[in-house]
Motif scaffolding. Structure first.
Motif, PDB file in Angstrom:
ATOM      1  N   LYS A 262      50.286  32.264 -19.879  1.00  0.00           N
ATOM      2  CA  LYS A 262      50.853  32.441 -21.213  1.00  0.00           C
ATOM      3  C   LYS A 262      49.946  31.770 -22.242  1.00  0.00           C
ATOM      4  O   LYS A 262      49.522  30.632 -22.060  1.00  0.00           O
ATOM      5  N   THR A 263      49.667  32.479 -23.316  1.00  0.00           N
ATOM      6  CA  THR A 263      48.939  31.915 -24.445  1.00  0.00           C
ATOM      7  C   THR A 263      49.327  32.704 -25.683  1.00  0.00           C
ATOM      8  O   THR A 263      50.182  33.583 -25.623  1.00  0.00           O
ATOM      9  N   ASP A 264      48.711  32.373 -26.812  1.00  0.00           N
ATOM     10  CA  ASP A 264      48.936  33.164 -28.023  1.00  0.00           C
ATOM     11  C   ASP A 264      47.602  33.647 -28.561  1.00  0.00           C
ATOM     12  O   ASP A 264      46.537  33.164 -28.155  1.00  0.00           O
ATOM     13  N   GLY A 265      47.652  34.606 -29.482  1.00  0.00           N
ATOM     14  CA  GLY A 265      46.446  35.249 -29.959  1.00  0.00           C
ATOM     15  C   GLY A 265      45.413  34.321 -30.561  1.00  0.00           C
ATOM     16  O   GLY A 265      44.242  34.335 -30.153  1.00  0.00           O
ATOM     17  N   PRO A 266      45.788  33.497 -31.552  1.00  0.00           N
ATOM     18  CA  PRO A 266      44.798  32.598 -32.147  1.00  0.00           C
ATOM     19  C   PRO A 266      44.152  31.659 -31.139  1.00  0.00           C
ATOM     20  O   PRO A 266      42.948  31.395 -31.203  1.00  0.00           O
ATOM     21  N   ARG A 267      44.934  31.148 -30.199  1.00  0.00           N
ATOM     22  CA  ARG A 267      44.366  30.248 -29.194  1.00  0.00           C
ATOM     23  C   ARG A 267      43.417  31.019 -28.276  1.00  0.00           C
ATOM     24  O   ARG A 267      42.336  30.523 -27.929  1.00  0.00           O
ATOM     25  N   PHE A 268      43.810  32.223 -27.901  1.00  0.00           N
ATOM     26  CA  PHE A 268      42.967  33.037 -27.034  1.00  0.00           C
ATOM     27  C   PHE A 268      41.660  33.370 -27.755  1.00  0.00           C
ATOM     28  O   PHE A 268      40.576  33.328 -27.154  1.00  0.00           O
ATOM     29  N   ALA A 269      41.747  33.718 -29.037  1.00  0.00           N
ATOM     30  CA  ALA A 269      40.543  34.036 -29.809  1.00  0.00           C
ATOM     31  C   ALA A 269      39.613  32.832 -29.893  1.00  0.00           C
ATOM     32  O   ALA A 269      38.388  32.963 -29.793  1.00  0.00           O
ATOM     33  N   ALA A 270      40.190  31.648 -30.098  1.00  0.00           N
ATOM     34  CA  ALA A 270      39.374  30.432 -30.158  1.00  0.00           C
ATOM     35  C   ALA A 270      38.678  30.179 -28.826  1.00  0.00           C
ATOM     36  O   ALA A 270      37.510  29.758 -28.783  1.00  0.00           O
ATOM     37  N   ASP A 271      39.392  30.454 -27.732  1.00  0.00           N
ATOM     38  CA  ASP A 271      38.789  30.291 -26.405  1.00  0.00           C
ATOM     39  C   ASP A 271      37.653  31.285 -26.197  1.00  0.00           C
ATOM     40  O   ASP A 271      36.626  30.954 -25.587  1.00  0.00           O
ATOM     41  N   LEU A 272      37.838  32.511 -26.693  1.00  0.00           N
ATOM     42  CA  LEU A 272      36.767  33.505 -26.602  1.00  0.00           C
ATOM     43  C   LEU A 272      35.514  33.008 -27.308  1.00  0.00           C
ATOM     44  O   LEU A 272      34.402  33.053 -26.754  1.00  0.00           O
ATOM     45  N   GLU A 273      35.687  32.554 -28.539  1.00  0.00           N
ATOM     46  CA  GLU A 273      34.522  32.105 -29.316  1.00  0.00           C
ATOM     47  C   GLU A 273      33.872  30.881 -28.666  1.00  0.00           C
ATOM     48  O   GLU A 273      32.643  30.770 -28.619  1.00  0.00           O
ATOM     49  N   ARG A 274      34.686  29.966 -28.178  1.00  0.00           N
ATOM     50  CA  ARG A 274      34.158  28.763 -27.533  1.00  0.00           C
ATOM     51  C   ARG A 274      33.313  29.144 -26.319  1.00  0.00           C
ATOM     52  O   ARG A 274      32.228  28.588 -26.099  1.00  0.00           O
ATOM     53  N   HIS A 275      33.786  30.108 -25.553  1.00  0.00           N
ATOM     54  CA  HIS A 275      33.054  30.544 -24.355  1.00  0.00           C
ATOM     55  C   HIS A 275      31.737  31.212 -24.751  1.00  0.00           C
ATOM     56  O   HIS A 275      30.693  30.943 -24.159  1.00  0.00           O
ATOM     57  N   VAL A 276      31.777  32.054 -25.761  1.00  0.00           N
ATOM     58  CA  VAL A 276      30.543  32.730 -26.205  1.00  0.00           C
ATOM     59  C   VAL A 276      29.522  31.700 -26.695  1.00  0.00           C
ATOM     60  O   VAL A 276      28.321  31.811 -26.420  1.00  0.00           O
ATOM     61  N   ARG A 277      30.001  30.685 -27.393  1.00  0.00           N
ATOM     62  CA  ARG A 277      29.076  29.677 -27.931  1.00  0.00           C
ATOM     63  C   ARG A 277      28.487  28.776 -26.850  1.00  0.00           C
ATOM     64  O   ARG A 277      27.562  27.999 -27.118  1.00  0.00           O
ATOM     65  N   ASP A 278      29.016  28.875 -25.623  1.00  0.00           N
ATOM     66  CA  ASP A 278      28.399  28.161 -24.505  1.00  0.00           C
ATOM     67  C   ASP A 278      27.030  28.742 -24.169  1.00  0.00           C
ATOM     68  O   ASP A 278      26.237  28.107 -23.473  1.00  0.00           O
ATOM     69  N   TYR A 279      26.764  29.947 -24.668  1.00  0.00           N
ATOM     70  CA  TYR A 279      25.511  30.637 -24.379  1.00  0.00           C
ATOM     71  C   TYR A 279      24.677  30.759 -25.666  1.00  0.00           C
ATOM     72  O   TYR A 279      25.147  30.473 -26.766  1.00  0.00           O
ATOM     73  N   ASP A 280      23.440  31.192 -25.490  1.00  0.00           N
ATOM     74  CA  ASP A 280      22.531  31.337 -26.624  1.00  0.00           C
ATOM     75  C   ASP A 280      22.796  32.684 -27.301  1.00  0.00           C
ATOM     76  O   ASP A 280      22.055  33.649 -27.140  1.00  0.00           O
ATOM     77  N   VAL A 281      23.896  32.717 -28.064  1.00  0.00           N
ATOM     78  CA  VAL A 281      24.301  33.932 -28.769  1.00  0.00           C
ATOM     79  C   VAL A 281      24.335  33.636 -30.268  1.00  0.00           C
ATOM     80  O   VAL A 281      24.927  32.641 -30.694  1.00  0.00           O
TER      81      VAL A 281
END
Length: 522
Positions: A262-281
């Motif tokens: 269970k999660t909510d949209g804003p939290r999920f979106a923040a997790d998406l961005e955090r994961h992408v920023r783990d890489y050289d993007v």
């Protein structure tokens, strides 16, 4: 006011304070004031760096100022910030107390250079999941720049102001007494709107970037997955997005993404961005794309042009632009948008407390909206175009059990009516009898699905589906060499987050395969 779990968590956060914080309350004898004083007393007991005064002079009562002793930060909550706004309260306490923000230093420096005065007022509801982003952004601006002030106003507590200003959607922001904006806004977007030279500077900087191997248009689940899979291949990867997270940001509860119970949209979106920023993007946010120029027409590299005037070049492009709420396309809808016509029951529902509303759509979203609204408004009428609802049976049973809900099947909405600048009713046709009818009500919540964000691609890629979706093959390829598609903007069936993420990964792998094959020596 705060339970033991919240107190424990908040106490741990408040240990990060490096400066004393003073909470200055302006109270009266209302229940809201009593609740506010109880909340402030709970906070006061959790840290020796926090003190509370009750001699505030703010005209809005109840309200409280978060400041440092002997100063006036201009950061005010006119309401009891619980629910989704509790995080906003915690961040405000930390930032006023000296804890640094995680926002990019370049953006913080731009805020510090802004020449005010700027006085912002934000009307919010504690059930709105879009409001915290706006309130937190404006609060931070207030902390960073003494010429900026911000008051966050709970619309449910200040119904008189809501009605006087005819606010029918949150968050609604005023700047120096004039309407500034409505809906989700990020910090960078707000700064760009008041720092007019920033957009041109950003466009110039974007245009100066070296060509990418893979450029992803869109920052939702499909775009994020594509970025991660491409970056892991060691190729130059960029993401250009209007708002990172996309449609997920407007989603309340997510309970069907595998491994996340269970999660909510804003939290999920923040997790998406955090994961992408783990890489050289290279993430280029707050950029609306307006045109795609195929490599054959652009001289060897694909070009992506933005509304800000920037031009990006890439060897391959992945289109992951997602979808948006579908409109009814009837007279009066645009005229009364945000004046009674709304698309987010979680955000705007509390503004219609005690009023009569309609929900358009009998799918899961529509029925869930009607169930939620029934606990707030006086009456809900759900209108479904077909002869039966499409929602899950368990939701339909719950809906029919509610005493203040009516369901109209075979109902075709034909017009939104209004007077004095706001909605007063809805006209519809009974598709069985052909009779035209009218409902008197104050709000209309549209929940009839999504449309792909592909209008800007007409004449460039194949959009020959009834909904105008990007036509792709099993590998995510479009009809344009080097251009791929992924997620809700394509003709892949079942618009689900987990499917979009998988399609994003597949498109990145296909783009990589295209790159190694087209660059292979003869």
């Amino acid at each position: 006011m705060l339970d033991d779990t919240l107190k424990t968590q908040l106490k741990a956060y408040l240990e990060r304070l490096t400066k004393p914080v003073e909470l200055v309350a302006s109270l009266d004898d209302s229940e809201g004031s009593r609740d506010m004083l109880e909340l402030l007393s709970d906070i006061d007991a959790l840290s020796d760096k926090i003190s509370v005064r009750t001699d505030g002079s703010d005209a809005r009562r109840p309200s409280f100022l978060i400041t440092n002793p002997g100063t006036n930060s201009g950061l005010v909550f006119a309401g009891v910030p619980l629910g989704h706004e509790f995080t906003s309260l915690v961040l405000a306490l930390l930032q006023v107390g000296g804890h640094p923000s995680k926002e990019p230093q370049e953006l913080q420096d731009r805020i510090k250079r802004l020449a005010g005065p700027f006085h912002f007022e934000t009307y919010y509801s504690i059930t709105c999941h879009n409001c915290p982003d706006v309130i937190q952004a404006l609060n931070l601006m207030t902390v960073l720049n003494p010429s900026i002030t911000h008051t966050a106003i709970d619309g449910a507590l200040y119904q008189g102001e809501i009605e006087a200003k005819e606010i029918m959607g949150v968050p609604t922001v005023y700047l120096n007494g004039e309407h500034f904006g409505q809906g989700r806004m990020e910090l960078g977007e707000i700064v760009a709107r008041i720092d007019t030279s920033a957009a041109a500077d950003a466009a110039q900087a974007i245009s100066a970037k070296d060509p990418f191997d893979v450029l992803i248009v869109g920052g939702g689940p499909a775009g994020a997955a594509a970025a991660i899979y491409a970056a892991r291949k060691g190729i130059r990867t960029g993401v250009v997005a209007e708002r990172f997270g996309g449609q997920v940001l407007d989603t309340m509860d997510i309970e069907n993404y595998i491994s996340v119970s269970k999660t909510d949209g804003p939290r999920f979106a923040a997790d998406l961005e955090r994961h992408v920023r783990d890489y050289d993007v290279d993430i280029m946010n707050l950029q609306q794309v307006k045109a795609l120029v195929p490599a054959a027409q652009a001289g060897g590299l694909i070009e992506v042009q933005t509304e800000s005037g920037a031009t990006l070049k890439s060897r391959t492009v992945i289109l992951a632009t997602g979808a948006r709420w579908r409109s009814m396309n009837v007279p009066g809808e645009e005229e009364y948008r945000t004046k009674g016509v709304t698309y987010c029951p979680h955000c705007d529902g509390p503004l219609f407390k005690g009023k009569r509303v309609a929900v358009i759509g009998g799918g899961n979203s529509g029925v869930e909206a009607a169930i939620d609204l029934a606990g707030v408004v006086s009456h809900v009428t759900l209108l479904e175009f077909a002869d039966k609802m499409r929602a899950d049976e368990v939701l339909q049973r719950k809906l029919h059990s509610l005493p203040n809900v009516d369901v109209l099947l075979n109902a075709q909405t034909t017009e939104v009516t209004g007077a004095g600048g706001k909605v007063n009713g809805l006209s519809y046709k009974d598709r069985v009898s052909g009779e035209s009818k009218h409902l008197e009500l104050e709000g209309i919540f549209v929940q009839i699905g999504l449309l792909p964000n592909t209008g800007w691609l007409k004449g460039t890629v194949d959009l020959t589906t009834p909904m105008g979706e990007i036509v792709i093959d099993a590998h995510g390829k479009t009809n344009v060499p080097g251009v791929f598609g992924a997620g809700d903007c394509t003709n892949v069936p079942y618009k689900q987050i987990v499917i979009a993420a998988g399609e994003g990964a597949k498109s990145a792998l296909s783009a990589f395969d295209y790159l190694i094959r087209t660059s292979a020596p003869d």
